[in-house]
Write a protein that holds these residues in place. Structure first.
Motif, PDB file in Angstrom:
ATOM      1  N   UNK A   1     -87.239  20.532 -34.119  1.00 44.83           N
ATOM      2  CA  UNK A   1     -86.084  21.463 -34.981  1.00 44.83           C
ATOM      3  C   UNK A   1     -86.588  22.957 -34.863  1.00 44.83           C
ATOM      4  N   UNK A   2     -88.121  23.250 -34.277  1.00 44.40           N
ATOM      5  CA  UNK A   2     -88.335  24.483 -34.294  1.00 44.40           C
ATOM      6  C   UNK A   2     -87.509  25.263 -33.177  1.00 44.40           C
TER       7      UNK A   2
ATOM      8  N   UNK B   1     -86.921  34.087 -34.807  1.00 49.24           N
ATOM      9  CA  UNK B   1     -86.825  32.758 -35.396  1.00 49.24           C
ATOM     10  C   UNK B   1     -87.775  31.666 -35.161  1.00 49.24           C
TER      11      UNK B   1
ATOM     12  N   UNK C   1     -78.165  31.631 -29.250  1.00 49.70           N
ATOM     13  CA  UNK C   1     -76.883  31.202 -28.773  1.00 49.70           C
ATOM     14  C   UNK C   1     -75.971  31.720 -29.784  1.00 49.70           C
TER      15      UNK C   1
ATOM     16  N   UNK D   1     -84.964  24.196 -31.469  1.00 51.72           N
ATOM     17  CA  UNK D   1     -83.523  23.790 -31.620  1.00 51.72           C
ATOM     18  C   UNK D   1     -83.072  25.069 -32.645  1.00 51.72           C
ATOM     19  N   UNK D   2     -83.670  25.314 -33.474  1.00 56.49           N
ATOM     20  CA  UNK D   2     -83.200  26.504 -34.493  1.00 56.49           C
ATOM     21  C   UNK D   2     -83.373  27.545 -33.899  1.00 56.49           C
TER      22      UNK D   2
ATOM     23  N   UNK E   1     -90.161  29.819 -37.747  1.00 59.50           N
ATOM     24  CA  UNK E   1     -90.211  28.317 -37.920  1.00 59.50           C
ATOM     25  C   UNK E   1     -91.494  27.602 -37.602  1.00 59.50           C
ATOM     26  N   UNK E   2     -92.063  28.200 -36.934  1.00 61.99           N
ATOM     27  CA  UNK E   2     -93.532  27.733 -36.449  1.00 61.99           C
ATOM     28  C   UNK E   2     -94.762  27.801 -37.612  1.00 61.99           C
ATOM     29  N   UNK E   3     -94.497  29.170 -38.105  1.00 62.31           N
ATOM     30  CA  UNK E   3     -95.428  29.619 -39.058  1.00 62.31           C
ATOM     31  C   UNK E   3     -95.083  28.803 -40.477  1.00 62.31           C
ATOM     32  N   UNK E   4     -93.657  29.158 -40.659  1.00 61.40           N
ATOM     33  CA  UNK E   4     -93.171  28.770 -41.828  1.00 61.40           C
ATOM     34  C   UNK E   4     -93.887  29.259 -43.155  1.00 61.40           C
TER      35      UNK E   4
ATOM     36  N   UNK F   1     -80.493  27.874 -31.162  1.00 59.50           N
ATOM     37  CA  UNK F   1     -79.130  28.074 -31.883  1.00 59.50           C
ATOM     38  C   UNK F   1     -78.728  29.270 -32.112  1.00 59.50           C
ATOM     39  N   UNK F   2     -79.839  29.840 -32.891  1.00 52.26           N
ATOM     40  CA  UNK F   2     -79.868  31.201 -33.279  1.00 52.26           C
ATOM     41  C   UNK F   2     -79.546  32.457 -32.328  1.00 52.26           C
TER      42      UNK F   2
END
Lengths: 272, 167
Positions: free
Chosen positions: B71-72, B127, B81, B74-75, B131-134, B78-79
């Protein structure tokens, strides 16, 4: 439906972007331990805040119920208080004039209800026929006379006080021994009227009036009041009497039981 | 058809490179160049935006599977793109793009390529690190690592465009 498809087609890029990001987010949160735990912490905190907020709001809607419950609880607590208990002890104080010469017995009672400003004033006490109180017993208090028991129930009694036009008590001057009949003047709870005092009686302002035994009601020599003023009314004197009992502050009274009353009544009934 | 096979080959090669070599560089902490972004960056200018999104998602997901961070990437991809068309619009030459333009260094020059690559990679990395550190604690250190990684990735991609992807 057509419009929905048109909408989806028009915004396909944004919608796809959002969907993909949401899917990614779900993946991140579900398949990565550190992110999962952090998201757990955040979402728990968020949930907690939301929960506390909703609780704060809904608490207001339950205030009524809470108040009701508190009131019930208070009532229960009051019920267990000492002053809520009815005094069922039957303690009668004897006045020992001499051995075996007892005439009067005294039953202490507490005043529950009292009035002083009506046309007919009564007080209610917390003793009834269970405690030995009967109709026509006299009631006194430490500072003077109070009235007569007119009605009793099991636990309560109603007393007609001096402040009642139907109340009439025979009194005498303590110093000279002349007697007269005392009634309330109907206006002031402090003042009563003593009428039909013979003109030859020497009256001084401040003379003390006490009960005598003519009325077969009160024990004799019980304080009634003092002469406030007097005036001549036809062939008699009339006097205003300042009552010694403060009926506004009456709290504990004693009901007097006359042990020889029946015998005297029986005897005196012969006269009628 | 020739284009599709070419992109497929590029895709496979980049993925293998990323998974087998660049992900295994014993770099400090989370720092490693993400060469697989070249695939998204090199897609034709006039390509359907939604298709770019989907390709970004799947390439990111593939990297995620290989490094076990579902998911990391991928997110982040997508951002990237999603912002790619905007970046291309902003950087568009005065005469506009031709229908089959490919955003290459060789076509538009080094300065243009540097701007294009840097902005896309920056979006991706921001992004990615979020997503990694959240979390938003220890922002300074995270920011530093992110900057280093952006420089590294941009450098590697520039090199690849200078020496490999000339057409």
């Amino acid at each position: 439906m057509k419009e929905l498809f048109a909408f989806i087609e028009k915004h396909s890029f944004i919608l796809l972007f959002l969907i993909l990001q949401i899917v990614s987010f779900i993946f991140i949160v579900n398949f990565n331990e550190p992110q999962k735990s952090r998201f757990g912490v955040v979402s728990n905190a968020f949930q907690g805040r939301i929960y506390s907020l909703t609780q704060k709001i809904t608490r207001y809607f339950y205030l009524d119920i809470a108040n009701q419950r508190l009131a019930d609880e208070n009532a229960k607590l009051y019920k267990n208080q000492e002053y809520s208990k009815f005094d069922h002890t039957i303690n009668i104080t004897h006045v020992d004039d001499a051995e075996n010469n007892q005439q009067y017995e005294y039953i202490p009672a507490k005043v529950l209800n009292n009035s002083t400003n009506k046309i007919q004033n009564y007080i209610t006490i917390n003793k009834g026929w269970k405690h030995g109180i009967e109709k026509n017993m006299s009631v006194i208090c430490p500072s003077g006379i109070v009235g007569v028991v007119v009605r009793t129930s099991k636990n309560f009694s109603l007393i007609m006080t001096v402040l009642n036009p139907h109340f009439r008590v025979s009194t005498k001057f303590k110093n000279s021994g002349f007697y007269g009949s005392l009634t309330w003047n109907g206006k002031d709870y402090k003042l009563a009227t003593l009428e039909e005092i013979p003109l030859h009686v020497i009256i001084n302002i401040g003379d003390t009036l006490v009960t005598n035994s003519y009325s077969n009601l009160f024990p004799s020599e019980i304080m009634v009041g003092t002469i406030e003023s007097f005036y001549q009314n036809n062939n008699f004197f009339s006097a205003d009497v300042r009552l010694s009992t403060d009926f506004k502050r009456i709290d504990y009274v004693y009901v007097v039981r006359d042990l020889y009353k029946k015998e005297r009544e029986n005897l005196e009934s012969f006269m009628q | 058809m020739e284009k599709i096979t070419r992109y497929t080959i590029i895709f496979i090669v980049l993925m293998l490179l990323q998974m087998l070599i660049f992900n295994n560089i014993p770099a400090i902490g989370m720092i490693s160049p993400y060469i697989y972004l070249v695939f998204i960056l090199l897609l034709p200018v006039n390509m359907s935006k939604t298709l770019v999104l989907l390709l970004g998602f799947f390439s990111g997901l593939l990297i995620d599977v290989s490094v076990n961070s579902l998911g990391v990437h991928a997110s982040a991809t997508v951002m990237m793109a999603a912002v790619r068309p905007t970046v291309l619009n902003i950087l568009a030459p005065r005469i506009g793009y031709e229908s089959n333009n490919i955003p290459l260094l060789a076509t538009f020059g080094t300065a243009w390529a540097l701007k294009y690559i840097t902005s896309c990679v920056a979006v991706h990395h921001i992004t990615l690190y979020i997503c990694f550190t959240f979390t938003f604690s220890d922002l300074g250190f995270m920011f530093l690592r992110m900057l280093i990684n952006i420089c590294l990735t941009v450098f590697v991609i520039m090199l690849s465009e200078i020496f490999v992807f000339k057409r």
